[in-house]
Design a protein around this motif. Structure first.
Motif, PDB file in Angstrom:
ATOM      1  N   LEU A 180     -20.732  22.396 -22.048  1.00 13.55           N
ATOM      2  CA  LEU A 180     -19.515  22.845 -21.888  1.00 13.55           C
ATOM      3  C   LEU A 180     -19.449  24.154 -21.205  1.00 13.55           C
ATOM      4  CD1 LEU A 180     -16.628  22.210 -21.047  1.00 13.55           C
ATOM      5  CD2 LEU A 180     -16.066  22.089 -23.603  1.00 13.55           C
ATOM      6  N   TRP A 181     -19.822  25.166 -22.210  1.00  7.71           N
ATOM      7  CA  TRP A 181     -20.049  26.776 -21.842  1.00  7.71           C
ATOM      8  C   TRP A 181     -20.615  26.826 -20.615  1.00  7.71           C
ATOM      9  CZ3 TRP A 181     -18.328  30.903 -24.943  1.00  7.71           C
ATOM     10  CH2 TRP A 181     -17.601  30.567 -26.025  1.00  7.71           C
ATOM     11  N   GLN A 182     -21.620  26.166 -20.395  1.00  2.22           N
ATOM     12  CA  GLN A 182     -22.496  26.403 -19.152  1.00  2.22           C
ATOM     13  C   GLN A 182     -21.586  25.907 -18.035  1.00  2.22           C
ATOM     14  OE1 GLN A 182     -26.333  24.415 -19.895  1.00  2.22           O
ATOM     15  NE2 GLN A 182     -27.116  26.039 -21.218  1.00  2.22           N
ATOM     16  N   HIS A 183     -20.997  25.133 -18.214  1.00  5.54           N
ATOM     17  CA  HIS A 183     -20.086  24.376 -17.050  1.00  5.54           C
ATOM     18  C   HIS A 183     -19.177  25.446 -16.863  1.00  5.54           C
ATOM     19  CE1 HIS A 183     -17.398  21.652 -14.855  1.00  5.54           C
ATOM     20  NE2 HIS A 183     -16.550  21.741 -15.832  1.00  5.54           N
ATOM     21  N   ILE A 184     -18.335  25.868 -17.584  1.00  6.67           N
ATOM     22  CA  ILE A 184     -17.332  26.719 -17.456  1.00  6.67           C
ATOM     23  C   ILE A 184     -17.830  28.173 -16.764  1.00  6.67           C
ATOM     24  CG2 ILE A 184     -15.657  28.294 -18.496  1.00  6.67           C
ATOM     25  CD1 ILE A 184     -15.086  25.982 -20.451  1.00  6.67           C
ATOM     26  N   GLU A 185     -18.970  28.602 -17.466  1.00  5.92           N
ATOM     27  CA  GLU A 185     -19.265  30.116 -16.970  1.00  5.92           C
ATOM     28  C   GLU A 185     -19.909  29.700 -15.464  1.00  5.92           C
ATOM     29  OE1 GLU A 185     -20.585  31.584 -21.322  1.00  5.92           O
ATOM     30  OE2 GLU A 185     -22.266  31.152 -19.923  1.00  5.92           O
ATOM     31  N   ALA A 186     -20.514  28.449 -15.085  1.00  2.00           N
ATOM     32  CA  ALA A 186     -21.247  28.350 -13.895  1.00  2.00           C
ATOM     33  C   ALA A 186     -20.163  28.004 -12.761  1.00  2.00           C
ATOM     34  CB  ALA A 186     -22.238  27.084 -13.836  1.00  2.00           C
ATOM     35  N   THR A 187     -19.133  27.399 -13.309  1.00  6.89           N
ATOM     36  CA  THR A 187     -17.972  27.018 -12.287  1.00  6.89           C
ATOM     37  C   THR A 187     -17.280  28.535 -11.860  1.00  6.89           C
ATOM     38  OG1 THR A 187     -17.469  24.854 -13.409  1.00  6.89           O
ATOM     39  CG2 THR A 187     -15.751  25.753 -11.964  1.00  6.89           C
ATOM     40  N   ALA A 188     -17.007  29.264 -13.063  1.00 11.06           N
ATOM     41  CA  ALA A 188     -16.329  30.749 -12.707  1.00 11.06           C
ATOM     42  C   ALA A 188     -17.280  31.402 -11.885  1.00 11.06           C
ATOM     43  CB  ALA A 188     -16.142  31.322 -14.034  1.00 11.06           C
ATOM     44  N   ALA A 189     -18.473  31.624 -12.200  1.00 11.48           N
ATOM     45  CA  ALA A 189     -19.341  32.408 -11.440  1.00 11.48           C
ATOM     46  C   ALA A 189     -19.689  32.028  -9.800  1.00 11.48           C
ATOM     47  CB  ALA A 189     -21.115  32.251 -12.003  1.00 11.48           C
ATOM     48  N   ALA A 190     -19.500  30.759  -9.677  1.00  7.07           N
ATOM     49  CA  ALA A 190     -19.719  30.198  -8.381  1.00  7.07           C
ATOM     50  C   ALA A 190     -18.579  30.593  -7.592  1.00  7.07           C
ATOM     51  CB  ALA A 190     -19.981  28.631  -8.302  1.00  7.07           C
ATOM     52  N   LEU A 191     -17.234  30.343  -8.306  1.00  4.49           N
ATOM     53  CA  LEU A 191     -16.082  30.584  -7.492  1.00  4.49           C
ATOM     54  C   LEU A 191     -15.841  32.001  -7.442  1.00  4.49           C
ATOM     55  CD1 LEU A 191     -13.084  29.194  -6.769  1.00  4.49           C
ATOM     56  CD2 LEU A 191     -12.510  30.438  -8.980  1.00  4.49           C
TER      57      LEU A 191
END
Ligand code: ATP
Ligand code: MG
Length: 429
Positions: A20-31
């Motif tokens: 879940l952490w990776q998902h949130i961090e990756a989503t934010a980074a991509a955005l």
């Protein structure tokens, strides 16, 4: 002997939680990357003076929350309680601000000695965004629109509300502060203890008070909006126009403030009612005075920070956590007997050469077929590849589908295996 435990309020993030952490961090980074923001990284430890000067002496953070210590040279150092100060320090130090525009972001742990509870830790994590060199409401709007898009991508947009305010210029706030103090001084006895103290140190922060009796008094207090200077008024009006045009809804909260002189104009928070008392997931504002306060040239700046722990809780509460299938292995390789164990690793390496997207777990540490199949099943893999002495001799593997009982076991030649897996697991696309 007593086992050593982690420090109170400083939590481990366990293997079942990291997806879940990776998902949130990756989503934010991509955005953020898609909006043209660049990542910056700075140390976890800074000179204490940096935070004293930037966050301010009369704030909760500096008064009672900082992890400050003397290092072996006798210097006073502090574990960073937030990122803005370090970001400004780093940008100034490396000449990134003068005559330039910067859009930056960072992610990582922050440290505050607070009372640990749900959504409040002593080591917590933020994704922070800071922009420099842009004075107009266009960039304020961009930051808010960007955060709104992040909530949509994380599937939590229905659970958050945008609260917005303008706190005007320093001089407008001085006039307002005087009026507020005049009004509240009459009722000192009815204020909570913190607010009584703040009446002399930082009266604007009284507006933040959660104490019911103080809140009641504030209902009759002078209103900040009536004291705004013309420039701040125009800035706020244009920001609102831009948000309206984008179809974003928000609530004007006149009690939303930052108790520091280098903040001005826009302040905003994204809040939720799904997390109990710790309802602010993201907070930001304009801080045009900070760079100068830290010794640089006057530089307009606006930014925000969000708490990752609270975002994790919110994603869970909204039920929009993505299935973690994306980290489970596709394949578990079962290898029984000395010959098979020796063959398993080179075969696996060949498969990894041929299929870079393949997630393959190879049994290590031996064991009988039964035990290895149990591990294969627990790994979440879609299929097991089976190697025994006979298979190695015939240069083939058994294929057992672990999640599909209807599919019979089959045999595949070593030479055909990469093509077979690529096709069956759709890894070539
Ligand atoms: P709060 O009012 O909850 O104490 P704050 O005003 O101190 O928040 P900021 O310094 O603006 O918070 O930090 C931005 C965000 O970081 C907060 O909105 C929150 O999501 C998160 N955050 C702040 N402190 C903590 C903490 N101790 N534990 C977990 N998250 C935190
Ligand atoms: Mg706080």
């Amino acid at each position: 002997m007593a086992k050593i435990q982690s420090i109170r309020g400083m939590n481990d993030i366990l293997p079942h939680e990291t997806p879940l952490w990776q998902h949130i961090e990756a989503t934010a980074a991509a955005l953020l990357t898609s909006y043209g923001y660049q990542e910056i990284r700075f140390p976890l430890v800074e000179q204490t003076e940096l935070f004293r000067r930037s966050i301010g002496e009369v704030t909760d953070i500096v008064e009672k929350e900082m992890y400050t210590f003397e290092d072996r040279n006798g210097d006073s150092l502090t574990l960073r309680p937030e990122g803005t100060a370090s970001c400004v320090r780093a940008c100034e130090q490396h000449g990134l601000l003068f005559n330039q525009v910067q859009r930056l972001w960072y992610v990582g742990p922050m440290f505050r000695h607070e009372r640990p509870q749900k959504g409040r830790q002593r080591q917590f994590h933020q994704i922070g965004v800071e922009t420099f060199g842009m004075a107009g409401p266009d960039i304020d709007a961009e930051l808010i629109l960007l955060s709104a898009r992040l909530w949509r991508r994380l599937g939590v947009d229905q659970a958050v509300t945008l609260e917005l305010n303008s706190i005007g210029s320093i001089s407008a706030r001085q006039t307002y502060k005087a009026a507020l103090v005049d009004y509240l001084s009459v009722y000192v006895d009815q204020l909570d203890a913190d607010s009584q103290r703040r009446l002399t140190t930082n009266p604007l922060r009284i507006l933040d008070s959660k104490d019911p009796s103080t809140q009641q008094l504030l209902a009759g207090a002078p209103r900040l909006s009536e004291y705004l200077d013309d420039e701040s008024r125009a800035h706020f009006a244009e920001l609102r126009e831009r948000l309206d045009a984008a179809g974003l809804t928000y609530r004007i909260n006149e009690r939303l403030v930052r108790g520091l002189d280098y903040y001005g104009k826009t302040v905003f928070e994204w809040t939720t009612d799904r997390l109990g008392a710790q309802g602010t997931v993201c907070a930001g504002g304009r801080y045009d005075g900070l760079v100068e306060q830290l010794g640089g040239r006057p530089t307009p700046a606006v930014g925000f920070a969000m708490g990752i722990e609270r975002l994790c809780l919110l994603v869970e509460a909204c039920g929009t956590r993505p299935v973690s299938a994306a980290t489970a292995p596709h394949v578990y390789m079962v290898a029984v007997g000395a010959a098979a164990e020796r063959a398993a690793q080179p075969l696996s390496e060949q498969l990894r050469d041929a299929l870079p997207a393949l997630r393959l777990l190879v049994n290590c540490g031996g064991g009988a077929f039964k035990g290895q199949f149990k591990r294969a099943d627990r790994s979440g893999a879609a299929l097991a590849l089976i190697l025994g002495a006979d298979e190695v001799a015939a240069r083939q593997v058994g294929v057992k589908w672990l999640r599909d009982d209807s599919r019979p076991q089959e045999t595949v030649e070593f030479e055909q295996l990469a093509a077979f897996l690529g096709r069956e697991l759709a890894l070539n696309a």
